[in-house]
Write a protein that holds these residues in place. Sequence first.
Motif, PDB file in Angstrom:
ATOM      1  N   ASP A 277     -17.031  -9.360   4.989  1.00 19.66           N
ATOM      2  CA  ASP A 277     -15.728  -8.943   4.468  1.00 19.66           C
ATOM      3  C   ASP A 277     -15.793  -8.637   2.975  1.00 19.66           C
ATOM      4  OD1 ASP A 277     -14.755  -9.294   7.004  1.00 19.66           O
ATOM      5  OD2 ASP A 277     -13.884 -11.279   6.608  1.00 19.66           O
ATOM      6  N   ALA A 278     -16.533  -9.452   2.223  1.00 19.92           N
ATOM      7  CA  ALA A 278     -16.632  -9.238   0.777  1.00 19.92           C
ATOM      8  C   ALA A 278     -17.417  -7.981   0.442  1.00 19.92           C
ATOM      9  CB  ALA A 278     -17.276 -10.454   0.115  1.00 19.92           C
ATOM     10  N   LEU A 279     -18.393  -7.633   1.288  1.00 22.52           N
ATOM     11  CA  LEU A 279     -19.172  -6.417   1.052  1.00 22.52           C
ATOM     12  C   LEU A 279     -18.406  -5.151   1.447  1.00 22.52           C
ATOM     13  CD1 LEU A 279     -22.692  -7.490   2.410  1.00 22.52           C
ATOM     14  CD2 LEU A 279     -21.993  -7.294   0.022  1.00 22.52           C
ATOM     15  N   GLY A 280     -17.364  -5.310   2.255  1.00 22.14           N
ATOM     16  CA  GLY A 280     -16.647  -4.147   2.747  1.00 22.14           C
ATOM     17  C   GLY A 280     -17.202  -3.640   4.058  1.00 22.14           C
ATOM     18  N   GLY A 281     -17.946  -4.502   4.761  1.00 22.07           N
ATOM     19  CA  GLY A 281     -18.535  -4.132   6.041  1.00 22.07           C
ATOM     20  C   GLY A 281     -19.990  -4.534   6.082  1.00 22.07           C
ATOM     21  N   ALA A 282     -20.602  -4.367   7.243  1.00 28.07           N
ATOM     22  CA  ALA A 282     -22.030  -4.644   7.382  1.00 28.07           C
ATOM     23  C   ALA A 282     -22.806  -3.471   6.803  1.00 28.07           C
ATOM     24  CB  ALA A 282     -22.379  -4.845   8.859  1.00 28.07           C
ATOM     25  N   LEU A 283     -23.356  -3.661   5.616  1.00 27.41           N
ATOM     26  CA  LEU A 283     -24.024  -2.560   4.900  1.00 27.41           C
ATOM     27  C   LEU A 283     -25.448  -2.395   5.423  1.00 27.41           C
ATOM     28  CD1 LEU A 283     -22.743  -3.196   1.268  1.00 27.41           C
ATOM     29  CD2 LEU A 283     -21.675  -1.916   3.135  1.00 27.41           C
ATOM     30  N   THR A 284     -25.561  -1.754   6.568  1.00 26.41           N
ATOM     31  CA  THR A 284     -26.857  -1.620   7.242  1.00 26.41           C
ATOM     32  C   THR A 284     -27.268  -0.177   7.491  1.00 26.41           C
ATOM     33  OG1 THR A 284     -25.766  -1.798   9.404  1.00 26.41           O
ATOM     34  CG2 THR A 284     -26.557  -3.848   8.394  1.00 26.41           C
ATOM     35  N   ALA A 285     -26.378   0.782   7.264  1.00 34.05           N
ATOM     36  CA  ALA A 285     -26.681   2.184   7.558  1.00 34.05           C
ATOM     37  C   ALA A 285     -27.251   2.877   6.322  1.00 34.05           C
ATOM     38  CB  ALA A 285     -25.425   2.923   8.029  1.00 34.05           C
ATOM     39  N   PRO A 286     -28.450   3.457   6.406  1.00 32.11           N
ATOM     40  CA  PRO A 286     -29.022   4.164   5.249  1.00 32.11           C
ATOM     41  C   PRO A 286     -28.167   5.369   4.875  1.00 32.11           C
ATOM     42  CG  PRO A 286     -30.685   3.751   6.935  1.00 32.11           C
ATOM     43  CD  PRO A 286     -29.366   3.445   7.560  1.00 32.11           C
ATOM     44  N   VAL A 287     -28.124   5.688   3.596  1.00 32.62           N
ATOM     45  CA  VAL A 287     -27.403   6.870   3.129  1.00 32.62           C
ATOM     46  C   VAL A 287     -28.219   7.532   2.026  1.00 32.62           C
ATOM     47  CG1 VAL A 287     -26.014   5.522   1.485  1.00 32.62           C
ATOM     48  CG2 VAL A 287     -25.203   7.762   2.255  1.00 32.62           C
ATOM     49  N   GLU A 288     -28.339   8.844   2.108  1.00 30.83           N
ATOM     50  CA  GLU A 288     -29.071   9.613   1.106  1.00 30.83           C
ATOM     51  C   GLU A 288     -28.107  10.185   0.074  1.00 30.83           C
ATOM     52  OE1 GLU A 288     -32.239   9.571   1.009  1.00 30.83           O
ATOM     53  OE2 GLU A 288     -32.646   8.718   2.990  1.00 30.83           O
ATOM     54  N   ASP A 289     -28.623  10.482  -1.095  1.00 30.39           N
ATOM     55  CA  ASP A 289     -27.775  10.945  -2.183  1.00 30.39           C
ATOM     56  C   ASP A 289     -27.048  12.239  -1.841  1.00 30.39           C
ATOM     57  OD1 ASP A 289     -27.053  10.548  -5.162  1.00 30.39           O
ATOM     58  OD2 ASP A 289     -27.758  12.626  -5.106  1.00 30.39           O
ATOM     59  N   ASP A 290     -27.747  13.190  -1.209  1.00 31.69           N
ATOM     60  CA  ASP A 290     -27.100  14.471  -0.939  1.00 31.69           C
ATOM     61  C   ASP A 290     -26.006  14.371   0.111  1.00 31.69           C
ATOM     62  OD1 ASP A 290     -28.706  14.084   1.248  1.00 31.69           O
ATOM     63  OD2 ASP A 290     -29.858  15.933   1.036  1.00 31.69           O
ATOM     64  N   ALA A 291     -25.996  13.279   0.895  1.00 32.75           N
ATOM     65  CA  ALA A 291     -24.926  13.083   1.869  1.00 32.75           C
ATOM     66  C   ALA A 291     -23.589  12.807   1.188  1.00 32.75           C
ATOM     67  CB  ALA A 291     -25.277  11.934   2.807  1.00 32.75           C
ATOM     68  N   LEU A 292     -23.633  12.473  -0.092  1.00 30.31           N
ATOM     69  CA  LEU A 292     -22.415  12.145  -0.837  1.00 30.31           C
ATOM     70  C   LEU A 292     -21.849  13.334  -1.600  1.00 30.31           C
ATOM     71  CD1 LEU A 292     -23.775   8.737  -2.031  1.00 30.31           C
ATOM     72  CD2 LEU A 292     -21.779   9.017  -0.574  1.00 30.31           C
ATOM     73  N   ASN A 293     -22.427  14.507  -1.422  1.00 27.46           N
ATOM     74  CA  ASN A 293     -21.942  15.676  -2.163  1.00 27.46           C
ATOM     75  C   ASN A 293     -20.501  16.018  -1.810  1.00 27.46           C
ATOM     76  OD1 ASN A 293     -24.306  16.002  -3.585  1.00 27.46           O
ATOM     77  ND2 ASN A 293     -25.201  17.437  -2.124  1.00 27.46           N
ATOM     78  N   ALA A 294     -20.133  15.849  -0.538  1.00 28.45           N
ATOM     79  CA  ALA A 294     -18.740  16.119  -0.151  1.00 28.45           C
ATOM     80  C   ALA A 294     -17.789  15.131  -0.813  1.00 28.45           C
ATOM     81  CB  ALA A 294     -18.598  16.069   1.365  1.00 28.45           C
ATOM     82  N   MET A 295     -18.228  13.881  -0.963  1.00 24.21           N
ATOM     83  CA  MET A 295     -17.411  12.895  -1.661  1.00 24.21           C
ATOM     84  C   MET A 295     -17.254  13.279  -3.138  1.00 24.21           C
ATOM     85  SD  MET A 295     -16.531  10.239   0.373  1.00 24.21           S
ATOM     86  CE  MET A 295     -16.381   8.828  -0.703  1.00 24.21           C
ATOM     87  N   ARG A 296     -18.291  13.837  -3.704  1.00 20.04           N
ATOM     88  CA  ARG A 296     -18.211  14.296  -5.101  1.00 20.04           C
ATOM     89  C   ARG A 296     -17.219  15.465  -5.235  1.00 20.04           C
ATOM     90  NH1 ARG A 296     -24.084  13.263  -4.559  1.00 20.04           N
ATOM     91  NH2 ARG A 296     -24.516  11.346  -5.728  1.00 20.04           N
ATOM     92  N   ARG A 297     -17.221  16.344  -4.252  1.00 15.69           N
ATOM     93  CA  ARG A 297     -16.241  17.440  -4.279  1.00 15.69           C
ATOM     94  C   ARG A 297     -14.827  16.896  -4.140  1.00 15.69           C
ATOM     95  NH1 ARG A 297     -20.092  19.707  -0.886  1.00 15.69           N
ATOM     96  NH2 ARG A 297     -18.746  19.815   0.960  1.00 15.69           N
ATOM     97  N   LEU A 298     -14.672  15.860  -3.310  1.00 14.38           N
ATOM     98  CA  LEU A 298     -13.367  15.231  -3.172  1.00 14.38           C
ATOM     99  C   LEU A 298     -12.875  14.686  -4.508  1.00 14.38           C
ATOM    100  CD1 LEU A 298     -11.027  14.158  -1.447  1.00 14.38           C
ATOM    101  CD2 LEU A 298     -12.431  12.144  -0.932  1.00 14.38           C
ATOM    102  N   ALA A 299     -13.786  14.092  -5.272  1.00 14.17           N
ATOM    103  CA  ALA A 299     -13.413  13.563  -6.587  1.00 14.17           C
ATOM    104  C   ALA A 299     -12.893  14.651  -7.503  1.00 14.17           C
ATOM    105  CB  ALA A 299     -14.606  12.840  -7.211  1.00 14.17           C
ATOM    106  N   THR A 300     -13.471  15.832  -7.413  1.00 19.80           N
ATOM    107  CA  THR A 300     -13.008  16.935  -8.262  1.00 19.80           C
ATOM    108  C   THR A 300     -11.657  17.481  -7.814  1.00 19.80           C
ATOM    109  OG1 THR A 300     -14.104  18.688  -6.976  1.00 19.80           O
ATOM    110  CG2 THR A 300     -15.402  17.600  -8.694  1.00 19.80           C
ATOM    111  N   LEU A 301     -11.318  17.244  -6.530  1.00 23.01           N
ATOM    112  CA  LEU A 301     -10.021  17.703  -6.022  1.00 23.01           C
ATOM    113  C   LEU A 301      -8.907  16.716  -6.329  1.00 23.01           C
ATOM    114  CD1 LEU A 301     -11.096  18.981  -2.478  1.00 23.01           C
ATOM    115  CD2 LEU A 301     -10.603  20.372  -4.487  1.00 23.01           C
ATOM    116  N   GLY A 302      -9.296  15.544  -6.823  1.00 17.69           N
ATOM    117  CA  GLY A 302      -8.301  14.522  -7.097  1.00 17.69           C
ATOM    118  C   GLY A 302      -7.774  13.870  -5.847  1.00 17.69           C
ATOM    119  N   GLY A 303      -8.613  13.838  -4.773  1.00 14.91           N
ATOM    120  CA  GLY A 303      -8.205  13.218  -3.519  1.00 14.91           C
ATOM    121  C   GLY A 303      -7.666  14.220  -2.553  1.00 14.91           C
TER     122      GLY A 303
END
Length: 303
Positions: A277-303
């Motif tokens: 619960d403190a971690l926000g879930g079971a942090l077991t799934a690998p994630v690569e940096d380029d997979a977060l590019n859409a999240m970065r675009r979301l940040a530029t849209l202001g949500g």
Amino acid sequence: MRKRTTLLVALLALALLPACGQGSGPEPSVQEPPAREEMQRETLRLELTRSAADEDTLMQALRMLPELLPAALAEQGVAVGRVETTVGASPAASAQALNDGSVDLAVLPGTVFAELGGEAVPLLTAAETAGAEAGGRRMLLLAGPTEYGCQLSARAASDTPLTWDELNRAAWSVIGGEERGMVSVWLADRYEGNTLSDLSRVTYAETDGDGESAADVLAVPADTREGADGVIGETEPYYSVILAAWPDDDELKTERFRDALSAALAQVCGQDASVRDALGGALTAPVEDDALNAMRRLATLGG
């Protein structure tokens, strides 16, 4: 002369017998590959951020992680002398501490990492279901059960790209939490930067409701409508939480350490629910940096 020739042939045959039998000897031994050396660290500094977990849960996780995590890592071939856990003053402060090297690992909200992660290296994210190999939540764009929704569904099925005017004419129902921001990314990528806020008729709901029957387009979490018909589109994943590493520590960035940490956290989260619960879930799934590019675009849209 014939006797001498026969004798020579016999002697030659006897001389060849050992050579012909060499293949039946013992098989050459196969050397086992050398065992990998144990990774060793004197200290592993892990910082958490305050999240949906209450204060008691957070304090319990801070007590349990230094006890459980070293043992779990040791089972994966990573020897850690001690684990130091802290709580950041804010997610932004934790992101700064990670990039400065004040901590080795930090657990950050996905939106904060996308906006302020800097050179930090994403390692793991929450697995949305038990045993899942991938994390993140996608949104599905579905044609609704209305007459106009059926027209949109037929157009999408014919592989004819829908225009912005067609989508803007539709009544939208958007269901879900923070991941619904990925619908804006989907729209912006295809329709000259337009987002949900630019649509004429949009209603929002946290969960499925009766308003769906009046919607021409439904945007819903993909895991709630697996195998649905009338799919207009699917967004890229939204990552609610990221466990990231200090960028200047080469050992922390290795696939071997990431795999060991994933297995160790799976074990620890199973041992103590407060940690999960403190971690926000079971942090077991690998994630690569380029997979977060859409999240970065979301940040530029202001949500």
